[in-house]
Design a protein around this motif. Structure first.
Motif, PDB file in Angstrom:
ATOM      1  N   TYR A  23       0.817  -1.205   0.000  1.00 38.42           N
ATOM      2  CA  TYR A  23       0.000   0.000   0.000  1.00 38.42           C
ATOM      3  C   TYR A  23       0.860   1.268   0.000  1.00 38.42           C
ATOM      4  O   TYR A  23       0.415   2.337   0.416  1.00 38.42           O
ATOM      5  N   CYS A  24       2.079   1.159  -0.479  1.00 40.65           N
ATOM      6  CA  CYS A  24       3.013   2.300  -0.466  1.00 40.65           C
ATOM      7  C   CYS A  24       2.442   3.478  -1.251  1.00 40.65           C
ATOM      8  O   CYS A  24       2.048   3.336  -2.418  1.00 40.65           O
ATOM      9  N   SER A  25       2.418   4.662  -0.641  1.00 41.81           N
ATOM     10  CA  SER A  25       1.839   5.828  -1.308  1.00 41.81           C
ATOM     11  C   SER A  25       2.768   6.420  -2.360  1.00 41.81           C
ATOM     12  O   SER A  25       2.312   7.098  -3.281  1.00 41.81           O
ATOM     13  N   THR A  26       4.076   6.180  -2.243  1.00 41.89           N
ATOM     14  CA  THR A  26       5.008   6.751  -3.213  1.00 41.89           C
ATOM     15  C   THR A  26       5.292   5.824  -4.381  1.00 41.89           C
ATOM     16  O   THR A  26       6.043   6.182  -5.290  1.00 41.89           O
ATOM     17  N   GLY A  27       4.713   4.635  -4.373  1.00 44.32           N
ATOM     18  CA  GLY A  27       4.963   3.700  -5.462  1.00 44.32           C
ATOM     19  C   GLY A  27       6.369   3.154  -5.457  1.00 44.32           C
ATOM     20  O   GLY A  27       6.869   2.666  -6.474  1.00 44.32           O
ATOM     21  N   SER A  28       7.037   3.217  -4.311  1.00 41.40           N
ATOM     22  CA  SER A  28       8.397   2.704  -4.190  1.00 41.40           C
ATOM     23  C   SER A  28       8.364   1.204  -3.980  1.00 41.40           C
ATOM     24  O   SER A  28       7.425   0.652  -3.414  1.00 41.40           O
ATOM     25  N   SER A  29       9.414   0.521  -4.434  1.00 48.62           N
ATOM     26  CA  SER A  29       9.499  -0.918  -4.195  1.00 48.62           C
ATOM     27  C   SER A  29      10.929  -1.395  -4.364  1.00 48.62           C
ATOM     28  O   SER A  29      11.712  -0.809  -5.109  1.00 48.62           O
ATOM     29  N   CYS A  30      11.231  -2.462  -3.663  1.00 50.38           N
ATOM     30  CA  CYS A  30      12.573  -3.042  -3.701  1.00 50.38           C
ATOM     31  C   CYS A  30      12.876  -3.597  -5.095  1.00 50.38           C
ATOM     32  O   CYS A  30      12.033  -4.232  -5.719  1.00 50.38           O
ATOM     33  N   LEU A 114       9.424   6.887  12.412  1.00 51.22           N
ATOM     34  CA  LEU A 114       9.222   5.491  12.018  1.00 51.22           C
ATOM     35  C   LEU A 114       7.730   5.234  11.845  1.00 51.22           C
ATOM     36  O   LEU A 114       6.902   5.846  12.519  1.00 51.22           O
ATOM     37  N   GLY A 115       7.397   4.304  10.964  1.00 50.04           N
ATOM     38  CA  GLY A 115       6.003   3.967  10.729  1.00 50.04           C
ATOM     39  C   GLY A 115       5.568   2.750  11.532  1.00 50.04           C
ATOM     40  O   GLY A 115       6.244   1.727  11.543  1.00 50.04           O
ATOM     41  N   LEU A 116       4.449   2.890  12.210  1.00 44.27           N
ATOM     42  CA  LEU A 116       3.873   1.774  12.957  1.00 44.27           C
ATOM     43  C   LEU A 116       2.362   1.955  12.966  1.00 44.27           C
ATOM     44  O   LEU A 116       1.839   2.859  13.601  1.00 44.27           O
ATOM     45  N   ASN A 117       1.646   1.084  12.248  1.00 45.97           N
ATOM     46  CA  ASN A 117       0.195   1.249  12.132  1.00 45.97           C
ATOM     47  C   ASN A 117      -0.580   0.568  13.242  1.00 45.97           C
ATOM     48  O   ASN A 117      -1.721   0.925  13.514  1.00 45.97           O
ATOM     49  N   SER A 118       0.013  -0.441  13.852  1.00 48.26           N
ATOM     50  CA  SER A 118      -0.653  -1.146  14.943  1.00 48.26           C
ATOM     51  C   SER A 118       0.376  -1.976  15.693  1.00 48.26           C
ATOM     52  O   SER A 118       1.466  -2.250  15.181  1.00 48.26           O
ATOM     53  N   PHE A 119       0.008  -2.373  16.903  1.00 50.50           N
ATOM     54  CA  PHE A 119       0.906  -3.194  17.714  1.00 50.50           C
ATOM     55  C   PHE A 119       0.535  -4.674  17.635  1.00 50.50           C
ATOM     56  O   PHE A 119       0.812  -5.439  18.545  1.00 50.50           O
ATOM     57  N   ASP A 120      -0.089  -5.038  16.532  1.00 53.86           N
ATOM     58  CA  ASP A 120      -0.427  -6.446  16.345  1.00 53.86           C
ATOM     59  C   ASP A 120       0.121  -6.929  15.008  1.00 53.86           C
ATOM     60  O   ASP A 120       0.834  -6.210  14.305  1.00 53.86           O
ATOM     61  N   SER A 121      -0.223  -8.133  14.641  1.00 54.29           N
ATOM     62  CA  SER A 121       0.334  -8.745  13.428  1.00 54.29           C
ATOM     63  C   SER A 121      -0.095  -8.027  12.155  1.00 54.29           C
ATOM     64  O   SER A 121       0.531  -8.195  11.105  1.00 54.29           O
ATOM     65  N   ASN A 123       0.288  -5.045  11.435  1.00 59.42           N
ATOM     66  CA  ASN A 123       1.263  -4.044  11.009  1.00 59.42           C
ATOM     67  C   ASN A 123       2.100  -4.547   9.842  1.00 59.42           C
ATOM     68  O   ASN A 123       2.412  -3.798   8.924  1.00 59.42           O
ATOM     69  N   LYS A 124       2.451  -5.812   9.856  1.00 58.98           N
ATOM     70  CA  LYS A 124       3.268  -6.375   8.775  1.00 58.98           C
ATOM     71  C   LYS A 124       2.505  -6.392   7.452  1.00 58.98           C
ATOM     72  O   LYS A 124       3.092  -6.253   6.381  1.00 58.98           O
ATOM     73  N   ASP A 125       1.204  -6.526   7.520  1.00 57.54           N
ATOM     74  CA  ASP A 125       0.410  -6.545   6.297  1.00 57.54           C
ATOM     75  C   ASP A 125       0.382  -5.179   5.630  1.00 57.54           C
ATOM     76  O   ASP A 125       0.330  -5.070   4.409  1.00 57.54           O
ATOM     77  N   THR A 126       0.443  -4.115   6.424  1.00 57.00           N
ATOM     78  CA  THR A 126       0.353  -2.763   5.864  1.00 57.00           C
ATOM     79  C   THR A 126       1.703  -2.075   5.739  1.00 57.00           C
ATOM     80  O   THR A 126       1.844  -1.126   4.972  1.00 57.00           O
ATOM     81  N   ARG A 127       2.693  -2.525   6.475  1.00 59.35           N
ATOM     82  CA  ARG A 127       4.004  -1.867   6.478  1.00 59.35           C
ATOM     83  C   ARG A 127       5.145  -2.754   5.979  1.00 59.35           C
ATOM     84  O   ARG A 127       6.260  -2.292   5.830  1.00 59.35           O
ATOM     85  N   ASP A 128       4.917  -4.014   5.792  1.00 57.46           N
ATOM     86  CA  ASP A 128       5.915  -4.978   5.324  1.00 57.46           C
ATOM     87  C   ASP A 128       7.019  -5.247   6.348  1.00 57.46           C
ATOM     88  O   ASP A 128       8.045  -5.826   6.027  1.00 57.46           O
ATOM     89  N   VAL A 129       6.822  -4.766   7.570  1.00 59.57           N
ATOM     90  CA  VAL A 129       7.707  -5.128   8.686  1.00 59.57           C
ATOM     91  C   VAL A 129       6.820  -5.394   9.891  1.00 59.57           C
ATOM     92  O   VAL A 129       5.723  -4.856  10.004  1.00 59.57           O
ATOM     93  N   SER A 130       7.297  -6.213  10.797  1.00 58.78           N
ATOM     94  CA  SER A 130       6.505  -6.545  11.974  1.00 58.78           C
ATOM     95  C   SER A 130       6.566  -5.428  13.001  1.00 58.78           C
ATOM     96  O   SER A 130       7.487  -4.610  13.008  1.00 58.78           O
ATOM     97  N   VAL A 152       1.545   7.016  12.120  1.00 59.47           N
ATOM     98  CA  VAL A 152       0.487   6.004  12.124  1.00 59.47           C
ATOM     99  C   VAL A 152      -0.479   6.307  10.984  1.00 59.47           C
ATOM    100  O   VAL A 152      -1.216   7.293  11.024  1.00 59.47           O
ATOM    101  N   THR A 153      -0.435   5.487   9.953  1.00 64.44           N
ATOM    102  CA  THR A 153      -1.394   5.622   8.862  1.00 64.44           C
ATOM    103  C   THR A 153      -2.710   5.001   9.312  1.00 64.44           C
ATOM    104  O   THR A 153      -2.733   3.895   9.845  1.00 64.44           O
ATOM    105  N   ILE A 154      -3.818   5.732   9.113  1.00 66.31           N
ATOM    106  CA  ILE A 154      -5.105   5.243   9.594  1.00 66.31           C
ATOM    107  C   ILE A 154      -6.055   4.959   8.437  1.00 66.31           C
ATOM    108  O   ILE A 154      -6.078   5.667   7.438  1.00 66.31           O
TER     109      ILE A 154
END
Length: 364
Positions: A23-30, A114-121, A123-130, A152-154
């Motif tokens: 869901y990257c807003s800048t369209g960036s990717s590895c 730093l980005g952190l959308n939630s303190f549960d699992s 977060n990895k679905d929306t941020r690609d890191v746990s 925190v992206t909401i």
């Protein structure tokens, strides 16, 4: 007196990244390497004119800014020019050695988001890191006494966990800002928040949490309370800049990785007034139709142009754009019209109380 317009530049210095957040807003990717603006162009076309125009702070972002081979050189020049510096990072490259290098270069002139959308699992679905990864990055930065902010992206994906996320951030004594999820470079409109979601799932906890008062709307701060608490007069333009609250359009501006200048990074690829690589930054910010109109809040349409809280809120310009196609439209997620007089008075009192604590926090 309040600070002048455009005191903060949000500079997306690259689209290159070491993550593949879907869901990257800048369209960036590895793995998709793109050419960045050259170092000398950044200095001559961005740093130097922005300094002349009164910009005080630069937030370096991406992609992942630390992937730029010349990131140390860019930070060094910005620091020597007197800018306050923050880095928006996904945390992957923030090892102890890298943090030590940044501290040696910048001293206390370093702020990391730093980005952190939630303190549960989720977060990895929306941020690609746990969430565990981000917490470890937070601990490393705190060990080196680096000032921190949490982004925190909401949206629909964390509406049920937001209360717990805010409570955890308060317990950790971390300031944070909310970022509304938008479809800048991803087709997932179903994840955007709506009026009901904002009123019931997000706004109550933003209102009551002073360390998250950096930016959210609707913001029910009486302009008289703002002036009384801060000792600053609102600008003639009609919006707060010292400190900035509500919508940050007009206090900050964004430059995307190709040099396009936008009032907000969340629509930087779609709504912009010119390209700094071939146009003067001063002309873009102070003479273009887009910037002169969007920073004159009396010219905003609908209730946002005439609201009691226009100078301290302004509505969210990006939500207006992505939901109506018009960045000047009234914010379609604002629920002020559905409040009773007593509910509005209560929100105003609570907002003033927490803004007072927020303003005190900024001084430290």
């Amino acid at each position: 007196m309040g600070m002048r317009k455009f005191h903060t530049l949000y500079f997306e210095a690259t689209r290159n990244c070491n993550l593949n957040c879907k869901y990257c807003s800048t369209g960036s990717s590895c793995g998709k390497q793109r050419e960045d603006i050259a170092f000398d162009k950044i200095v001559s076309r961005i740093f130097e004119p922005s300094k002349i125009l009164g910009t005080q702070s630069i937030s370096f972002s991406g992609g992942e800014f630390l992937l730029r081979p010349d990131h140390i050189e860019l930070l060094n020049v910005a620091n020597q020019m007197g800018f306050s510096i923050s880095i928006v990072s996904n945390g992957i490259l923030l090892s102890d050695d890298k943090i030590s290098e940044l501290k040696a270069l910048l001293g206390n002139n370093l702020y990391v988001s730093l980005g952190l959308n939630s303190f549960d699992s989720e977060n990895k679905d929306t941020r690609d890191v746990s969430n565990d990864f981000i917490i470890k990055a937070i601990n490393r930065l705190q060990k080196h006494n680096v000032r921190l902010n949490i982004c925190v992206t909401i949206g629909d994906f964390n509406k049920d966990s937001f209360k717990e996320t805010v409570a955890a951030l308060q317990k950790m004594h971390l300031p944070f800002n909310r970022i509304p999820f938008v479809v800048r470079n991803c087709n997932a409109s179903k994840l955007m928040l709506d009026k009901e979601m904002l009123r019931n799932c997000f706004h109550p906890y933003l209102t009551d949490c002073y360390n998250g008062h950096v930016s959210f709307v609707p913001y029910f701060l009486n302009p008289n309370d703002y002036e009384l608490i801060t000792g600053n007069k609102l600008q003639e333009d009609g919006y707060a800049t010292n400190p900035t609250v509500g919508c940050w359009v007009g206090s900050y501006y964004a430059i995307n990785p190709e040099g396009y200048v936008s009032p907000c990074p969340l629509f930087a690829d779609s709504v912009y007034a010119g390209n700094v690589l071939n146009e003067n930054l001063e002309d873009i910010l102070f003479k273009s139709e887009l910037f002169t109109r969007i920073t004159d809040r009396k010219r905003l349409e609908g209730k946002c142009g005439s609201c009691k809280y226009t100078s301290t809120c302004g509505g969210c310009r990006v939500m207006a754009y992505y939901k109506t196609g018009n960045p000047f439209a009234e914010d379609p997620t604002c629920f002020i019209g559905e409040l009773s007089d007593d509910e509005q008075i209560d929100l105003e009192k609570r907002t003033a109380h927490n803004f007072k604590n927020y303003n005190r926090m900024l001084k430290f």
